[in-house]
Scaffold this motif. Structure first.
Motif, PDB file in Angstrom:
ATOM      1  N   LEU A  73       0.818  -1.216   0.000  1.00  0.00           N
ATOM      2  CA  LEU A  73       0.000   0.000   0.000  1.00  0.00           C
ATOM      3  C   LEU A  73       0.852   1.268   0.000  1.00  0.00           C
ATOM      4  O   LEU A  73       0.412   2.311  -0.479  1.00  0.00           O
ATOM      5  CB  LEU A  73      -0.949   0.007   1.198  1.00  0.00           C
ATOM      6  CG  LEU A  73      -2.172  -0.892   1.063  1.00  0.00           C
ATOM      7  CD1 LEU A  73      -2.892  -1.022   2.401  1.00  0.00           C
ATOM      8  CD2 LEU A  73      -3.111  -0.373  -0.009  1.00  0.00           C
ATOM      9  N   SER A  74       2.069   1.183   0.505  1.00  0.00           N
ATOM     10  CA  SER A  74       2.956   2.346   0.474  1.00  0.00           C
ATOM     11  C   SER A  74       3.544   2.578  -0.916  1.00  0.00           C
ATOM     12  O   SER A  74       4.043   3.656  -1.208  1.00  0.00           O
ATOM     13  CB  SER A  74       4.080   2.196   1.504  1.00  0.00           C
ATOM     14  OG  SER A  74       5.041   1.246   1.088  1.00  0.00           O
ATOM     15  N   LYS A  75       3.460   1.560  -1.775  1.00  0.00           N
ATOM     16  CA  LYS A  75       4.033   1.656  -3.118  1.00  0.00           C
ATOM     17  C   LYS A  75       2.991   1.686  -4.224  1.00  0.00           C
ATOM     18  O   LYS A  75       3.257   2.154  -5.324  1.00  0.00           O
ATOM     19  CB  LYS A  75       4.964   0.453  -3.389  1.00  0.00           C
ATOM     20  CG  LYS A  75       6.012   0.213  -2.331  1.00  0.00           C
ATOM     21  CD  LYS A  75       7.005   1.329  -2.273  1.00  0.00           C
ATOM     22  CE  LYS A  75       8.072   1.026  -1.232  1.00  0.00           C
ATOM     23  NZ  LYS A  75       8.841   2.191  -0.871  1.00  0.00           N
ATOM     24  N   VAL A  76       1.804   1.142  -3.952  1.00  0.00           N
ATOM     25  CA  VAL A  76       0.740   1.031  -4.952  1.00  0.00           C
ATOM     26  C   VAL A  76      -0.536   1.567  -4.313  1.00  0.00           C
ATOM     27  O   VAL A  76      -0.932   1.118  -3.248  1.00  0.00           O
ATOM     28  CB  VAL A  76       0.536  -0.448  -5.373  1.00  0.00           C
ATOM     29  CG1 VAL A  76      -0.572  -0.584  -6.386  1.00  0.00           C
ATOM     30  CG2 VAL A  76       1.833  -1.049  -5.898  1.00  0.00           C
TER      31      VAL A  76
ATOM     32  N   ALA B 116      -7.229  -2.962  -5.198  1.00  0.00           N
ATOM     33  CA  ALA B 116      -7.398  -4.161  -6.022  1.00  0.00           C
ATOM     34  C   ALA B 116      -6.051  -4.654  -6.538  1.00  0.00           C
ATOM     35  O   ALA B 116      -5.785  -5.864  -6.558  1.00  0.00           O
ATOM     36  CB  ALA B 116      -8.353  -3.884  -7.175  1.00  0.00           C
ATOM     37  N   ASP B 117      -5.183  -3.727  -6.936  1.00  0.00           N
ATOM     38  CA  ASP B 117      -3.840  -4.102  -7.386  1.00  0.00           C
ATOM     39  C   ASP B 117      -3.038  -4.700  -6.238  1.00  0.00           C
ATOM     40  O   ASP B 117      -2.291  -5.663  -6.431  1.00  0.00           O
ATOM     41  CB  ASP B 117      -3.094  -2.893  -7.958  1.00  0.00           C
ATOM     42  CG  ASP B 117      -3.649  -2.442  -9.303  1.00  0.00           C
ATOM     43  OD1 ASP B 117      -4.272  -3.265 -10.007  1.00  0.00           O
ATOM     44  OD2 ASP B 117      -3.464  -1.258  -9.634  1.00  0.00           O
TER      45      ASP B 117
ATOM     46  N   ASP C  40       0.112 -12.821  -6.041  1.00  0.00           N
ATOM     47  CA  ASP C  40       1.333 -13.170  -6.786  1.00  0.00           C
ATOM     48  C   ASP C  40       2.478 -13.505  -5.835  1.00  0.00           C
ATOM     49  O   ASP C  40       3.232 -14.461  -6.063  1.00  0.00           O
ATOM     50  CB  ASP C  40       1.763 -12.009  -7.692  1.00  0.00           C
ATOM     51  CG  ASP C  40       0.843 -11.802  -8.877  1.00  0.00           C
ATOM     52  OD1 ASP C  40       0.026 -12.700  -9.175  1.00  0.00           O
ATOM     53  OD2 ASP C  40       0.942 -10.734  -9.509  1.00  0.00           O
ATOM     54  N   ILE C  41       2.611 -12.731  -4.773  1.00  0.00           N
ATOM     55  CA  ILE C  41       3.678 -12.964  -3.790  1.00  0.00           C
ATOM     56  C   ILE C  41       3.476 -14.304  -3.094  1.00  0.00           C
ATOM     57  O   ILE C  41       4.438 -15.059  -2.890  1.00  0.00           O
ATOM     58  CB  ILE C  41       3.754 -11.801  -2.780  1.00  0.00           C
ATOM     59  CG1 ILE C  41       4.198 -10.524  -3.496  1.00  0.00           C
ATOM     60  CG2 ILE C  41       4.688 -12.139  -1.622  1.00  0.00           C
ATOM     61  CD1 ILE C  41       3.968  -9.259  -2.696  1.00  0.00           C
TER      62      ILE C  41
ATOM     63  N   TYR D 199       4.945  -2.544 -12.235  1.00  0.00           N
ATOM     64  CA  TYR D 199       5.083  -1.247 -12.897  1.00  0.00           C
ATOM     65  C   TYR D 199       5.673  -1.382 -14.300  1.00  0.00           C
ATOM     66  O   TYR D 199       5.312  -0.618 -15.199  1.00  0.00           O
ATOM     67  CB  TYR D 199       5.893  -0.277 -12.037  1.00  0.00           C
ATOM     68  CG  TYR D 199       5.054   0.335 -10.944  1.00  0.00           C
ATOM     69  CD1 TYR D 199       3.982   1.165 -11.263  1.00  0.00           C
ATOM     70  CD2 TYR D 199       5.299   0.073  -9.614  1.00  0.00           C
ATOM     71  CE1 TYR D 199       3.181   1.726 -10.271  1.00  0.00           C
ATOM     72  CE2 TYR D 199       4.514   0.620  -8.615  1.00  0.00           C
ATOM     73  CZ  TYR D 199       3.453   1.451  -8.958  1.00  0.00           C
ATOM     74  OH  TYR D 199       2.668   1.985  -7.967  1.00  0.00           O
ATOM     75  N   ARG D 200       6.548  -2.333 -14.509  1.00  0.00           N
ATOM     76  CA  ARG D 200       7.060  -2.577 -15.868  1.00  0.00           C
ATOM     77  C   ARG D 200       5.931  -2.998 -16.797  1.00  0.00           C
ATOM     78  O   ARG D 200       5.811  -2.496 -17.916  1.00  0.00           O
ATOM     79  CB  ARG D 200       8.136  -3.660 -15.853  1.00  0.00           C
ATOM     80  CG  ARG D 200       9.465  -3.188 -15.373  1.00  0.00           C
ATOM     81  CD  ARG D 200      10.467  -4.307 -15.430  1.00  0.00           C
ATOM     82  NE  ARG D 200      11.728  -3.872 -14.895  1.00  0.00           N
ATOM     83  CZ  ARG D 200      12.652  -4.676 -14.400  1.00  0.00           C
ATOM     84  NH1 ARG D 200      12.453  -5.977 -14.369  1.00  0.00           N
ATOM     85  NH2 ARG D 200      13.771  -4.193 -13.933  1.00  0.00           N
ATOM     86  N   LYS D 201       5.113  -3.932 -16.335  1.00  0.00           N
ATOM     87  CA  LYS D 201       3.993  -4.416 -17.136  1.00  0.00           C
ATOM     88  C   LYS D 201       3.001  -3.283 -17.402  1.00  0.00           C
ATOM     89  O   LYS D 201       2.515  -3.126 -18.520  1.00  0.00           O
ATOM     90  CB  LYS D 201       3.297  -5.567 -16.412  1.00  0.00           C
ATOM     91  CG  LYS D 201       2.160  -6.170 -17.173  1.00  0.00           C
ATOM     92  CD  LYS D 201       1.553  -7.325 -16.399  1.00  0.00           C
ATOM     93  CE  LYS D 201       0.354  -7.889 -17.140  1.00  0.00           C
ATOM     94  NZ  LYS D 201      -0.315  -8.940 -16.369  1.00  0.00           N
TER      95      LYS D 201
END
Length: 89
Positions: free
Chosen positions: A19-22, A26-27, A34-35, A68-70
């Motif tokens: 949550l601090s990065k995204v 939902a993401d 995934d993790i 973020y790449r995707k």
């Protein structure tokens, strides 16, 4: 080490980290899934129980980078799109 024990101990911390990065909940939920899958698939490669925390957070960090790449590839942004041209000012 058992995946259920690991997930019970680290899921909430991972969620806060994500949550601090995204900023999209939902993401974050998708990334957590995934993790979990990556952790389960690679659990046997873990050499010691003491390295679980840095190991699982490295998986989380790499998963965020991949996200973020995707996302960047899906948007197909060219470098020229990132800057205003002199003509538009």
């Amino acid at each position: 080490m058992n995946i259920e024990v690991i997930w019970h101990e680290y899921r909430e911390r991972l969620q806060r980290f994500l949550l601090s990065k995204v900023n999209n909940q939902a993401d974050v939920e998708d990334l957590l899934q995934d993790i979990l899958i990556k952790t389960y698939a690679n659990l046997e490669s873990l050499s010691s129980e003491q390295s679980i925390k840095p190991w699982i957070f490295q998986i989380a960090n790499n998963t965020i980078i991949d996200f973020y790449r995707k996302k960047g590839r899906q948007n197909d942004i060219s470098p020229e799109d990132l800057w205003y041209s002199q003509d538009s000012i």
